[in-house]
Design a protein around this motif. Structure first.
Motif, PDB file in Angstrom:
ATOM      1  N   MET A   1      44.053 -11.954  56.195  1.00  0.00           N
ATOM      2  CA  MET A   1      43.697 -13.354  56.351  1.00  0.00           C
ATOM      3  C   MET A   1      42.566 -13.712  55.377  1.00  0.00           C
ATOM      4  O   MET A   1      41.654 -12.931  55.163  1.00  0.00           O
ATOM      5  N   SER A   2      42.626 -14.905  54.805  1.00  0.00           N
ATOM      6  CA  SER A   2      41.545 -15.416  53.979  1.00  0.00           C
ATOM      7  C   SER A   2      41.117 -16.764  54.527  1.00  0.00           C
ATOM      8  O   SER A   2      41.936 -17.530  55.032  1.00  0.00           O
ATOM      9  N   THR A   3      39.829 -17.076  54.449  1.00  0.00           N
ATOM     10  CA  THR A   3      39.298 -18.327  54.967  1.00  0.00           C
ATOM     11  C   THR A   3      38.957 -19.252  53.810  1.00  0.00           C
ATOM     12  O   THR A   3      38.276 -18.846  52.855  1.00  0.00           O
ATOM     13  N   LYS A   4      39.431 -20.506  53.893  1.00  0.00           N
ATOM     14  CA  LYS A   4      39.187 -21.468  52.820  1.00  0.00           C
ATOM     15  C   LYS A   4      38.883 -22.837  53.403  1.00  0.00           C
ATOM     16  O   LYS A   4      39.331 -23.180  54.501  1.00  0.00           O
ATOM     17  N   PHE A   5      38.146 -23.628  52.642  1.00  0.00           N
ATOM     18  CA  PHE A   5      37.861 -25.018  52.989  1.00  0.00           C
ATOM     19  C   PHE A   5      38.777 -25.871  52.130  1.00  0.00           C
ATOM     20  O   PHE A   5      38.509 -26.115  50.953  1.00  0.00           O
ATOM     21  N   ILE A   6      39.894 -26.302  52.684  1.00  0.00           N
ATOM     22  CA  ILE A   6      40.910 -27.014  51.914  1.00  0.00           C
ATOM     23  C   ILE A   6      41.517 -28.127  52.758  1.00  0.00           C
ATOM     24  O   ILE A   6      41.342 -28.189  53.967  1.00  0.00           O
TER      25      ILE A   6
END
Length: 360
Positions: A1-6
């Motif tokens: 899993m990767s966390t992004k602000f999108i």
């Protein structure tokens, strides 16, 4: 899993890539244009293909060919473009070609506007092309849920050989949040489709041909196919129906809402609870199959008010809620149309007015 602000458009696009989508065919139309724009650069990075088709009509038909070639494929569009895809979607249903459609709905009828709305419900759920065929229709409430739903939609499409429609709107697609993105699926682990894909014909025998067609002869064969589809839809209802219940344990006021409006109504429920009103939310997640049995089994002996909230005038999901309730209680309606947004404060005010008007 990767966390992004999108934003929602990019999050759904990335979820599709992670799920194994390797072909996108689409056409720009606000408010979903950031999705194909992102995929035009992202898909080549993973060995996929991006096609900007001449129109939405062409986009849908490209998916039919790509699906029968073995690819996980998708398109995204908004209201007017989704309308143009009707013939292609009907053929896709008739050919049982798995693929995913993301509709970022916009107000209508006609060209409409570009605001948030719930005005594609009737088309997506009940009217996708000629012949009465149905797609699996599912609607997320948050960007994180949209990521999970888009990711899983490709599995649902393959499992049942069906188009899956992810019904969203501008509120979700244009909002930016922190989300967790799933890892890329290994293409080697995707379902085996060799039993029905178009392949090289190695003999001239008629029985060896494998074609993609939605017209079956004799007429009895077409009827058998309709029965097969009906059985498939029954399986969806029994195995794939999804919904959310929020604070319904002791609720005397039940609010029905889906998609982005469900998120708004959840906040309204919290506010009503603070003011001493026992409110709760029932949110259909799958719109087809619709959770009619679950709505029908709510505790109507306790419920004093039932209100369907939509960003649509007249109400569209309202019809399915009323059918599911089966006359046990009158279903009130609160809606905004044309791109005007529902707010938690408006919902709270409407609920209180309804309760005062009935003497509760």
């Amino acid at each position: 899993m990767s966390t992004k602000f999108i934003d929602g458009n990019v999050a759904m696009a990335e979820a599709a890539v992670a799920a194994g989508c390797r072909l996108f065919a689409g056409f720009p139309i606000t408010p979903q244009s950031p999705m194909p724009e992102y995929l035009s650069g992202r898909l080549p990075e993973v060995g996929g293909s991006f096609i900007q088709a001449e129109s939405e009509v062409v986009s849908a038909n490209i998916l039919l060919g790509a699906s029968y070639g073995g690819l996980r494929c998708m398109t995204s569009t908004s209201g007017p473009g989704f309308s143009l895809m009707a013939e292609g979607i009907s053929f896709i249903i008739g050919c049982e070609a798995p693929c995913v459609f993301i509709d970022v709905a916009r107000p209508g009828p006609g060209m409409g506007g570009i605001g948030g709305c719930s005005q594609d419900y009737l088309y997506a759920v009940k009217g996708l092309g000629a012949g009465g065929g149905r797609a699996f229709v599912i609607s997320p409430s948050t960007i994180q849920e949209a990521v999970h739903i888009v990711y899983e939609s490709f599995d649902i499409a393959d499992r049942y050989r069906t188009p899956v429609v992810v019904l969203t709107d501008k509120l979700l697609a244009a909002t930016t949040e922190v989300v967790e993105l799933p890892p890329l699926r290994a293409l080697s682990e995707l379902p085996d489709k060799s039993s029905w894909l178009i392949t090289k014909r190695d003999s001239m025998k008629f029985e060896d041909k494998r074609i993609c067609q939605s017209m079956l002869l004799p007429v009895s064969s077409q009827e058998e196919f309709c029965i097969k589809l009906a059985d498939k839809y029954k399986q969806w209802e029994e195995k794939e129906t999804r919904y959310e219940e929020f604070m319904l344990e002791d609720a005397e006021v039940v609010l029905f809402a889906y998609g982005s409006v469900g998120r708004i109504v959840r906040e309204a429920v919290r506010q009503l609870r603070k003011e001493g009103v026992k409110a709760g939310l029932f949110r259909p997640v799958t719109l087809f199959p619709f959770p009619r049995k679950q709505i029908g089994s709510l505790h109507y002996e306790r419920i004093k008010k039932a209100i369907c909230v939509e960003m649509a005038i007249p109400g569209q999901m309202l019809e399915d809620v009323e059918r599911s309730v089966k006359g046990r209680i009158e279903v009130d309606f609160y809606g905004r149309g044309g791109g005007m947004l529902v707010t938690p404060e408006e919902v709270v005010c409407h609920v209180k007015q309804q309760m005062e008007g009935s003497g509760d």
